[in-house]
Design a protein around this motif. Structure first.
Motif, mmCIF file in Angstrom:
data_model
loop_
_atom_site.group_PDB
_atom_site.id
_atom_site.type_symbol
_atom_site.label_atom_id
_atom_site.label_comp_id
_atom_site.label_asym_id
_atom_site.label_seq_id
_atom_site.Cartn_x
_atom_site.Cartn_y
_atom_site.Cartn_z
ATOM 1 N N TYR A 160 0.523 15.073 -86.704
ATOM 2 C CA TYR A 160 -0.680 15.197 -87.524
ATOM 3 C C TYR A 160 -1.514 13.915 -87.468
ATOM 4 C CZ TYR A 160 -3.679 15.907 -91.563
ATOM 5 O OH TYR A 160 -4.755 16.025 -92.385
ATOM 6 N N ALA A 161 -0.850 12.767 -87.378
ATOM 7 C CA ALA A 161 -1.551 11.480 -87.363
ATOM 8 C C ALA A 161 -2.279 11.226 -86.042
ATOM 9 C CB ALA A 161 -0.564 10.345 -87.634
ATOM 10 N N THR A 162 -1.950 11.989 -85.002
ATOM 11 C CA THR A 162 -2.591 11.819 -83.707
ATOM 12 C C THR A 162 -3.920 12.552 -83.708
ATOM 13 O OG1 THR A 162 -0.430 11.770 -82.639
ATOM 14 C CG2 THR A 162 -2.317 12.176 -81.227
ATOM 15 N N SER A 163 -4.935 11.950 -83.166
ATOM 16 C CA SER A 163 -6.258 12.565 -83.101
ATOM 17 C C SER A 163 -6.239 13.801 -82.219
ATOM 18 C CB SER A 163 -7.246 11.543 -82.537
ATOM 19 O OG SER A 163 -8.419 12.164 -82.106
ATOM 20 N N GLU A 164 -7.009 14.812 -82.594
ATOM 21 C CA GLU A 164 -7.111 15.992 -81.746
ATOM 22 C C GLU A 164 -7.762 15.641 -80.410
ATOM 23 O OE1 GLU A 164 -10.790 18.557 -83.250
ATOM 24 O OE2 GLU A 164 -9.456 17.941 -84.857
ATOM 25 N N LEU A 165 -8.586 14.594 -80.375
ATOM 26 C CA LEU A 165 -9.170 14.154 -79.109
ATOM 27 C C LEU A 165 -8.096 13.614 -78.172
ATOM 28 C CD1 LEU A 165 -12.393 12.385 -80.402
ATOM 29 C CD2 LEU A 165 -12.199 14.641 -79.340
ATOM 30 N N THR A 166 -7.130 12.901 -78.723
ATOM 31 C CA THR A 166 -6.014 12.397 -77.926
ATOM 32 C C THR A 166 -5.201 13.557 -77.378
ATOM 33 O OG1 THR A 166 -5.915 10.384 -79.242
ATOM 34 C CG2 THR A 166 -3.943 10.949 -77.987
ATOM 35 N N ASP A 167 -4.918 14.538 -78.236
ATOM 36 C CA ASP A 167 -4.160 15.709 -77.784
ATOM 37 C C ASP A 167 -4.942 16.499 -76.737
ATOM 38 O OD1 ASP A 167 -2.051 15.078 -79.461
ATOM 39 O OD2 ASP A 167 -2.726 16.398 -81.074
ATOM 40 N N ALA A 168 -6.248 16.630 -76.914
ATOM 41 C CA ALA A 168 -7.075 17.403 -75.980
ATOM 42 C C ALA A 168 -7.094 16.785 -74.583
ATOM 43 C CB ALA A 168 -8.491 17.525 -76.518
ATOM 44 N N GLN A 169 -6.863 15.484 -74.478
ATOM 45 C CA GLN A 169 -6.817 14.824 -73.162
ATOM 46 C C GLN A 169 -5.694 15.392 -72.296
ATOM 47 O OE1 GLN A 169 -8.747 12.641 -71.664
ATOM 48 N NE2 GLN A 169 -10.029 11.862 -73.293
ATOM 49 N N ARG A 170 -4.735 16.080 -72.905
ATOM 50 C CA ARG A 170 -3.613 16.650 -72.158
ATOM 51 C C ARG A 170 -3.884 18.077 -71.690
ATOM 52 N NH1 ARG A 170 0.565 15.743 -76.728
ATOM 53 N NH2 ARG A 170 1.804 17.207 -75.518
ATOM 54 N N LEU A 171 -5.059 18.634 -71.982
ATOM 55 C CA LEU A 171 -5.355 20.030 -71.656
ATOM 56 C C LEU A 171 -6.072 20.287 -70.327
ATOM 57 C CD1 LEU A 171 -6.413 21.356 -75.159
ATOM 58 C CD2 LEU A 171 -4.369 21.979 -73.861
ATOM 59 N N PRO A 172 -6.724 19.344 -69.699
ATOM 60 C CA PRO A 172 -7.549 19.679 -68.531
ATOM 61 C C PRO A 172 -6.815 20.325 -67.362
ATOM 62 C CG PRO A 172 -8.123 17.508 -69.318
ATOM 63 C CD PRO A 172 -6.905 17.953 -70.078
ATOM 64 N N ALA A 173 -5.516 20.197 -67.266
ATOM 65 C CA ALA A 173 -4.790 20.789 -66.138
ATOM 66 C C ALA A 173 -4.931 22.307 -66.082
ATOM 67 C CB ALA A 173 -3.314 20.405 -66.208
ATOM 68 N N CYS A 174 -5.271 22.940 -67.199
ATOM 69 C CA CYS A 174 -5.407 24.403 -67.207
ATOM 70 C C CYS A 174 -6.791 24.863 -66.767
ATOM 71 C CB CYS A 174 -5.073 24.963 -68.588
ATOM 72 S SG CYS A 174 -6.318 24.610 -69.849
ATOM 73 N N LEU A 175 -7.739 23.951 -66.617
ATOM 74 C CA LEU A 175 -9.112 24.317 -66.270
ATOM 75 C C LEU A 175 -9.309 24.309 -64.757
ATOM 76 C CD1 LEU A 175 -10.943 22.200 -68.976
ATOM 77 C CD2 LEU A 175 -10.389 24.642 -69.055
ATOM 78 N N ARG A 176 -10.131 25.243 -64.288
ATOM 79 C CA ARG A 176 -10.402 25.393 -62.862
ATOM 80 C C ARG A 176 -11.902 25.612 -62.650
ATOM 81 N NH1 ARG A 176 -5.907 24.101 -63.017
ATOM 82 N NH2 ARG A 176 -4.012 25.170 -62.463
ATOM 83 N N PRO A 177 -12.388 25.371 -61.411
ATOM 84 C CA PRO A 177 -13.776 25.730 -61.109
ATOM 85 C C PRO A 177 -13.989 27.226 -61.357
ATOM 86 C CG PRO A 177 -12.892 24.315 -59.394
ATOM 87 C CD PRO A 177 -11.735 24.686 -60.292
#
Length: 111
Positions: free
Chosen positions: A53-70
């Motif tokens: 909970y203490a971790t920023s959602e922006l920090t957590d979101a940095q771990r999501l780009p691997a699922c995105l594609r062109p």
């Protein structure tokens, strides 16, 4: 979209995830933050990150780009409208549509 969930407290969970603090000390239950990428048409969960909970959602979101594609379109809320995070998402080749803060002092830019 971030989600916060609570579950019964155990010392190990409190140490890892923490709990919300307020005017009357901390809540008794550990709190978990979930940031996810969900397909808007099918509501399919594409990827998710769980964090303290203490971790920023922006920090957590940095771990999501691997699922995105062109060819994908990422719709993001204004909490994601930071230059670093937008740059990280854009580097995947996905198209981005990010809602941002009301900056009425700035004139609109042509699209």
């Amino acid at each position: 979209m971030p989600v916060v969930d609570m579950w019964p407290d155990r010392p190990a969970d409190l140490g890892r995830y923490g709990c919300q603090s307020g005017s009357h000390d901390e809540s008794g239950d550990p709190m978990l933050r979930l940031v996810a990428v969900v397909a808007s048409g099918t509501r399919t969960l594409v990827d998710a990150v769980f964090g303290a909970y203490a971790t920023s959602e922006l920090t957590d979101a940095q771990r999501l780009p691997a699922c995105l594609r062109p060819g994908m379109v990422l719709l993001a809320d204004r909490t994601s409208a930071t230059a670093d995070l937008i740059g990280t998402f854009a580097a995947t080749g996905a198209d981005l549509l990010v809602r941002r803060e009301n900056l009425s002092a700035r004139p609109p830019r042509p699209v």
